[in-house]
Enzyme design. Structure first.
Site, mmCIF file in Angstrom:
data_model
loop_
_atom_site.group_PDB
_atom_site.id
_atom_site.type_symbol
_atom_site.label_atom_id
_atom_site.label_comp_id
_atom_site.label_asym_id
_atom_site.label_seq_id
_atom_site.Cartn_x
_atom_site.Cartn_y
_atom_site.Cartn_z
ATOM 1 C CG ASP A 139 60.970 0.073 141.453
ATOM 2 O OD1 ASP A 139 61.027 -1.005 140.849
ATOM 3 O OD2 ASP A 139 59.898 0.602 141.794
ATOM 4 C CE LYS A 141 53.660 4.234 139.867
ATOM 5 N NZ LYS A 141 53.135 3.519 141.022
ATOM 6 C CG ASP A 148 59.467 -3.614 143.282
ATOM 7 O OD1 ASP A 148 59.399 -3.117 144.425
ATOM 8 O OD2 ASP A 148 58.879 -3.104 142.309
HETATM 9 N N1 GDD Z 1 50.681 -9.200 147.977
HETATM 10 C C1 GDD Z 1 50.575 -8.228 147.062
HETATM 11 N N2 GDD Z 1 49.365 -8.046 146.449
HETATM 12 N N3 GDD Z 1 51.646 -7.456 146.754
HETATM 13 C C2 GDD Z 1 51.506 -6.494 145.819
HETATM 14 C C3 GDD Z 1 50.273 -6.262 145.147
HETATM 15 C C4 GDD Z 1 49.143 -7.093 145.489
HETATM 16 O O1 GDD Z 1 48.043 -6.968 144.955
HETATM 17 N N4 GDD Z 1 50.451 -5.247 144.247
HETATM 18 C C5 GDD Z 1 51.740 -4.857 144.376
HETATM 19 N N5 GDD Z 1 52.385 -5.608 145.300
HETATM 20 C C6 GDD Z 1 53.800 -5.478 145.706
HETATM 21 C C7 GDD Z 1 54.751 -5.563 144.516
HETATM 22 O O2 GDD Z 1 55.190 -6.909 144.318
HETATM 23 C C8 GDD Z 1 55.903 -4.656 144.947
HETATM 24 O O3 GDD Z 1 56.874 -5.346 145.702
HETATM 25 C C9 GDD Z 1 55.238 -3.623 145.835
HETATM 26 O O4 GDD Z 1 53.970 -4.194 146.234
HETATM 27 C C10 GDD Z 1 55.004 -2.270 145.139
HETATM 28 O O5 GDD Z 1 54.261 -2.466 143.971
HETATM 29 P P1 GDD Z 1 54.750 -1.959 142.535
HETATM 30 O O6 GDD Z 1 53.758 -2.382 141.542
HETATM 31 O O7 GDD Z 1 56.161 -2.332 142.310
HETATM 32 O O8 GDD Z 1 54.611 -0.381 142.729
HETATM 33 P P2 GDD Z 1 55.424 0.789 142.049
HETATM 34 O O9 GDD Z 1 56.842 0.428 141.858
HETATM 35 O O10 GDD Z 1 54.677 1.234 140.842
HETATM 36 O O11 GDD Z 1 55.302 1.952 143.149
HETATM 37 C C11 GDD Z 1 55.590 1.698 144.516
HETATM 38 O O12 GDD Z 1 56.988 1.689 144.747
HETATM 39 C C12 GDD Z 1 57.663 2.948 144.535
HETATM 40 C C13 GDD Z 1 59.120 2.735 144.888
HETATM 41 O O13 GDD Z 1 59.698 1.867 143.993
HETATM 42 C C14 GDD Z 1 54.915 2.777 145.356
HETATM 43 O O14 GDD Z 1 55.038 2.386 146.708
HETATM 44 C C15 GDD Z 1 55.561 4.142 145.141
HETATM 45 O O15 GDD Z 1 54.981 5.097 146.017
HETATM 46 C C16 GDD Z 1 57.056 4.050 145.398
HETATM 47 O O16 GDD Z 1 57.687 5.299 145.160
HETATM 48 MG MG MG Z 2 57.996 -1.276 142.035
#
Ligand code: GDD
Ligand code: MG
Length: 362
Positions: A219, A160, A109
């Site tokens: 993001d 976070k 994403d």
């Molecule tokens: N296959 C799979 N299964 N993918 C997953 C799962 C799961 O259970 N959960 C999350 N993902 C994928 C999401 O689709 C996304 O592409 C990515 O893993 C990160 O998950 P998000 O839910 O978008 O996390 P975030 O945005 O709150 O935080 C993450 O991204 C930030 C940067 O945008 C973390 O990696 C943070 O540390 C980072 O700063």
């Molecule tokens: Mg994200």
């Protein structure tokens, strides 16, 4: 080198649009985010990509038939009803990954212009088991935050942190290079968080490095960020894009119009309007600061500002869709309906009355 793209999250902050579309398929200036990612991987000479998905996201991604940019694409699927988090899917894909070479992991994403080779080079220079791309943001509280030394060694990684407690403004950009040894840090068969379990452990052992990147990084996880990402890309593309549509309507650049669009007399499109394939717009319509997905139909005298309109949505005459509204796929907004700022309409829902306070219409 192989790449694994994490694309099995639930996109909760983009609901209800994400009920029928995984985040990685959201269009950025009329091209699914995943297609931008494939193109960027191909440019970095990566030939193999593994999509770590769940059954639902697999279904939608296959249905979309995105051009693969010459990559070999394979799917690794989370078990039904058991999301594996951000590290579990990497363990699950172990057999598809190289067990001798470092590999790339991308959050699906993220929109970023990044030189992956630069991060790989940094990874090879150190004794890192994992190297994270880091970028600077104003409010790090929604991200993973790293504290690094001059050499880029990550001393501490906090996911976070509460507002005002983050040790730095350098955040995890969701782009990593991992050595195969990292797989032994991820327990098998359960949800594991890369950010909460694996990175802090690697940091404690002095095996986690960061590489600061610059340039466009976004993001698209919530509606504001999604619209902003489209704006930024539109600004950079605007210089090269020509609008081919002709008629007695007004275009206020920058705008992006896909194929098969029709626009009626006296309508004003833009600035910052993105219209997907086969969108039809009636007469005297105003659309600005908005993204309209393919096949939407917008009738005469309607105003849309700062909104996201899903696929095949129909909007009647003299409707008013305000800032922050999200109308999910196939919804029908009837003639004369006004939606207050921040209203969300669920997929296929018919709305025939005004909604003067922001809420979710089920
Ligand atoms: N296959 C799979 N299964 N993918 C997953 C799962 C799961 O259970 N959960 C999350 N993902 C994928 C999401 O689709 C996304 O592409 C990515 O893993 C990160 O998950 P998000 O839910 O978008 O996390 P975030 O945005 O709150 O935080 C993450 O991204 C930030 C940067 O945008 C973390 O990696 C943070 O540390 C980072 O700063
Ligand atoms: Mg994200």
């Amino acid at each position: 080198m192989k790449a694994l793209i994490l694309a099995g999250g639930f996109g909760t902050r983009l609901r209800p649009l994400s009920c029928t579309r995984p985040k990685t398929l959201f269009p950025i200036v009329n091209k699914p985010l995943l297609q931008w990612i494939f193109e960027q991987l191909a440019r970095s000479d990566i030939k193999d990509a593994i999509l770590a998905v769940n059954m639902q996201t697999e279904f939608y991604i296959k249905k979309q038939r995105i051009p693969k940019s010459g990559l070999r694409i394979r799917y690794s699927i989370d078990p039904p009803k058991t999301p594996l988090g951000t590290a579990g899917p990497i363990k699950k894909a172990e057999k598809l990954l190289d067990n001798a070479e470092p590999f790339l992991v991308l959050n699906g994403d993220i929109f970023a212009y990044v030189n992956y080779e630069e991060i790989v080079a940094k990874h090879r220079e150190t004794n890192a088991l994992a190297t994270i791309a880091l970028c600077e943001v104003e409010d790090p509280s929604r991200y993973g935050v790293a504290e690094i030394t001059k050499e880029g060694l990550v001393k501490r990684f906090v996911e976070k942190p509460a507002k005002g407690t983050a040790p730095t403004n350098l955040i995890n950009a969701g782009i990593y290079v991992l050595s195969p040894e990292v797989l032994s840090y991820i327990p098998k068969g359960r949800a594991v968080s890369m950010e909460r379990e694996v990175f802090p452990k690697l940091a404690g052992e002095g095996k986690l490095y960061g590489h600061v990147i610059s340039g466009v990084w976004k993001d698209i996880g919530n509606p504001e960020e999604y619209l902003q990402t489209n704006k930024i890309i539109l600004d950079t593309l605007a210089k090269t894009q020509k609008v081919c549509a002709a008629g007695k309507f007004e275009i206020r650049q920058p705008v992006a119009l896909d194929k098969g669009i029709s626009i009626g007399e006296n309508s004003v499109i833009g600035p910052y309007a993105i219209l997907g394939k086969n969108v039809t717009v009636g007469k005297n319509v105003q659309i600005r600061d908005s993204v309209i997905f393919p096949d939407a139909q917008i009738d005469d005298y309607t105003m849309i500002e700062g909104a996201i309109i899903g696929e095949a949505v129909t909007i009647g005459k003299k409707a008013k869709i305000s800032i922050g509204c999200i109308v999910a796929d196939q919804a029908k907004i009837k003639d004369g309906v006004s939606l207050a700022e921040g209203t969300a309409v669920c997929p296929a829902k018919e709305v025939s009355e005004n909604h003067l306070r922001a809420n979710i219409i089920f």
